[in-house]
Design a protein around this motif. Structure first.
Motif, short mmCIF file in Angstrom:
data_model
loop_
_atom_site.label_atom_id
_atom_site.label_comp_id
_atom_site.label_asym_id
_atom_site.label_seq_id
_atom_site.Cartn_x
_atom_site.Cartn_y
_atom_site.Cartn_z
N LEU A 37 0.86 -1.18 0.00
CA LEU A 37 0.00 0.00 0.00
C LEU A 37 0.90 1.23 0.00
N TYR A 38 0.68 2.12 -0.97
CA TYR A 38 1.50 3.33 -1.11
C TYR A 38 0.61 4.54 -0.88
N LEU A 39 0.93 5.33 0.15
CA LEU A 39 0.18 6.55 0.43
C LEU A 39 0.90 7.74 -0.16
N PHE A 40 0.30 8.33 -1.18
CA PHE A 40 0.84 9.55 -1.77
C PHE A 40 0.16 10.73 -1.09
N ALA A 41 0.93 11.51 -0.35
CA ALA A 41 0.35 12.62 0.39
C ALA A 41 1.21 13.86 0.21
N ASN B 86 0.03 17.87 -1.67
CA ASN B 86 -1.08 18.80 -1.87
C ASN B 86 -2.34 18.09 -2.34
N ARG B 87 -2.29 16.78 -2.43
CA ARG B 87 -3.46 15.94 -2.60
C ARG B 87 -3.12 14.58 -1.98
N MET B 88 -4.10 13.71 -1.90
CA MET B 88 -3.88 12.44 -1.25
C MET B 88 -4.45 11.32 -2.11
N SER B 89 -3.64 10.28 -2.36
CA SER B 89 -4.08 9.13 -3.15
C SER B 89 -3.40 7.88 -2.62
N LEU B 90 -3.95 6.74 -2.99
CA LEU B 90 -3.37 5.46 -2.60
C LEU B 90 -3.00 4.67 -3.85
N GLY B 91 -1.85 4.04 -3.80
CA GLY B 91 -1.46 3.09 -4.83
C GLY B 91 -1.40 1.71 -4.21
N MET B 92 -1.91 0.71 -4.92
CA MET B 92 -1.93 -0.65 -4.38
C MET B 92 -1.24 -1.62 -5.32
N LEU B 93 -0.33 -2.37 -4.76
CA LEU B 93 0.33 -3.46 -5.47
C LEU B 93 -0.28 -4.76 -4.95
N ILE B 94 -0.96 -5.49 -5.82
CA ILE B 94 -1.61 -6.73 -5.42
C ILE B 94 -1.06 -7.87 -6.26
N GLY B 95 -0.49 -8.87 -5.59
CA GLY B 95 0.10 -9.99 -6.32
C GLY B 95 1.23 -9.55 -7.22
N GLU C 45 -4.96 6.43 11.42
CA GLU C 45 -6.37 6.10 11.63
C GLU C 45 -7.09 5.89 10.30
N GLY C 46 -6.72 6.69 9.31
CA GLY C 46 -7.29 6.48 7.99
C GLY C 46 -6.75 5.23 7.33
N LEU C 47 -5.47 4.96 7.50
CA LEU C 47 -4.85 3.80 6.87
C LEU C 47 -5.42 2.48 7.40
N VAL C 48 -5.77 2.47 8.68
CA VAL C 48 -6.30 1.23 9.27
C VAL C 48 -7.49 0.70 8.50
N THR C 49 -8.34 1.60 8.01
CA THR C 49 -9.55 1.18 7.30
C THR C 49 -9.23 0.48 5.99
N VAL C 50 -8.04 0.72 5.45
CA VAL C 50 -7.61 0.06 4.22
C VAL C 50 -6.71 -1.13 4.53
N VAL C 51 -5.79 -0.95 5.48
CA VAL C 51 -4.83 -2.00 5.81
C VAL C 51 -5.55 -3.27 6.29
N MET D 286 3.51 -4.29 3.35
CA MET D 286 4.25 -3.04 3.54
C MET D 286 3.36 -1.85 3.24
N VAL D 287 3.55 -0.77 4.01
CA VAL D 287 2.92 0.52 3.73
C VAL D 287 4.05 1.53 3.50
N ILE D 288 3.98 2.23 2.37
CA ILE D 288 5.01 3.21 2.03
C ILE D 288 4.40 4.61 2.09
N ILE D 289 5.05 5.50 2.81
CA ILE D 289 4.63 6.90 2.86
C ILE D 289 5.41 7.64 1.78
N GLY D 290 4.69 8.11 0.75
CA GLY D 290 5.35 8.74 -0.39
C GLY D 290 4.91 10.18 -0.56
N GLY D 291 5.28 10.75 -1.70
CA GLY D 291 4.99 12.16 -1.94
C GLY D 291 5.85 13.04 -1.06
N SER D 292 5.44 14.29 -0.86
CA SER D 292 6.26 15.22 -0.09
C SER D 292 6.35 14.82 1.38
N LEU D 293 5.38 14.03 1.88
CA LEU D 293 5.43 13.61 3.28
C LEU D 293 6.55 12.60 3.55
#
Length: 384
Positions: free
Chosen positions: A210-214, A216-225, A299-305, A312-319
């Motif tokens: 799970l990749y959190l792009f955060a 000036n906007r927020m999006s998620l990227g998911m690698l599955i299999g 708290e937001g990530l828990v609902t997806v994780v 793995m969870v990756i914090i990406g973008g400017s954060l």
């Protein structure tokens, strides 16, 4: 009708493609080793190698001394035979990386753009930027990969974009293909970011990420299999605006930044970066604000994780520049809240991730040309 000529030509191309595949995945090899690996005769390999050397796809790289007789020549794939370009199209910036055919980044560039540009103005800017990058590379790219914000379907059409004006409904891949004299592949930027992490970043050899792009906007990227997940409408990872405001989670760092410098207006991402800098300098109030930001993200990530169960969870973008100040509180929260808590890391690719992922899909697009041994484009006339 005699088909033997055509059959022989096809067999020769298939054998040539097989030899190229072996060369691309080995550092160096001899003709004898190639013959054994491809399962053809040594004279056949010698003929193929002469063609690949003449076409520029292979090169000699020294000799291997055997037990007796003359040293055996060694050959390798010539990764400098071609170039690809990976391009990120954001609201305020175009960013590109040029890579050779091994994926090694050899050039990078940036250019300013603006979110209120018309679609034609933005396309013109991209066309000029690609031309400048091609000249810097010294040769026309074999392919150009493009990552852009918005919902992007599997034909490279921007279905929806709330960030870039005039972008919704645009057949971006077709438009750029008409303007740029090289194949173009277009994909959503965050899907490319998580692909880059798997290829060159924190997620190498990981399959469910799970990749959190955060920023000036927020999006998620998911690698599955092991593959980026697109979703039924190509909208996987797009986070809609919440009724209470998407940036409520940034409240602690925005309040902190405003209290320190009341006259300075900052975006949520800028406020976060300001707090990171102050926290690393020992400001406890800044550290507390960053921790509060991290808990809000967790708290937001828990609902997806929970339902996704990534490794793995990756914090990406400017954060990603927040490093341990964000990673440690998020990891602690997920450790408490998740049945199988994933590893949490900050991206080491930062803002380059989208362009690197775009270079990756450009490389994938060149596979057929490389396999068929099509001659690389010559250097541009005015290349430095």
């Amino acid at each position: 009708m005699n088909h033997h000529g055509g059959d022989a030509s096809l067999l020769r191309r298939l054998n040539s493609a097989a030899v190229l595949r072996v060369l691309r995945h080995r550092e160096a090899t001899t003709l004898t080793e190639l013959a054994q690996l491809v399962q053809v005769s040594r004279p056949t390999v010698e003929t193929i190698m002469e063609e690949l050397l003449e076409q520029g796809w292979a090169e000699e790289c020294g000799q291997e001394r055997g037990m007796r007789g003359r040293p055996a020549k060694r050959y390798r794939f010539r990764s400098s035979a071609g170039r690809v370009l990976g391009l990120s199209v954001g609201a305020y910036r175009l960013q590109a990386v040029g890579a050779d055919l091994s994926g090694r980044v050899v050039q990078s560039s940036k250019a300013a753009i603006f979110p209120d540009m018309t679609a034609d103005e933005r396309l013109d800017a991209i066309e000029r930027f690609v031309a400048e990058c091609s000249e810097a590379l010294g040769q026309r790219p074999m392919a150009v990969g493009v990552g852009t914000t918005g919902v992007v379907d599997d034909r490279g059409r921007v279905v929806k974009s709330s960030v870039l004006s005039g972008w919704s409904g645009l057949g971006l891949q077709d438009e750029l293909s008409r303007r740029i004299s090289t194949p173009v592949v277009v994909e959503n930027d965050v899907r490319l970011a998580v692909l880059a992490e798997q290829w060159r970043g924190a997620a190498v050899e990981r399959k469910d990420v799970l990749y959190l792009f955060a920023g000036n906007r927020m999006s998620l990227g998911m690698l599955i299999g092991g593959k980026p997940y697109r979703g039924a409408h190509s909208a996987s990872g797009e986070i809609a605006e919440h009724a209470t405001g998407l940036w409520q989670v940034f409240g602690p760092v925005m309040d902190f930044a405003m209290s320190v410098e009341p006259g300075e207006l900052r975006s949520p991402a800028q406020a976060a970066e300001f707090a990171f800098t102050r926290a690393s300098a020992g400001d406890q109030r800044a550290a507390d604000a960053v921790t509060a930001l991290a808990v809000g993200l967790a708290e937001g990530l828990v609902t997806v994780v929970g339902p996704f169960d990534p490794e793995m969870v990756i914090i990406g973008g400017s954060l990603s520049s927040g490093g341990a100040y964000l990673v440690e509180p998020i990891q602690e929260h997920l450790n408490r809240a998740c049945l199988y808590p994933p590893e949490v890391v900050a991206s080491g690719l930062g803002n380059d991730s989208v362009a690197i992922g775009a270079a990756r899909i450009a490389l994938e697009h060149t596979e057929s040309d490389i396999a068929l041994g099509n001659r690389p484009d010559p250097a541009l006339p005015h290349a430095p």
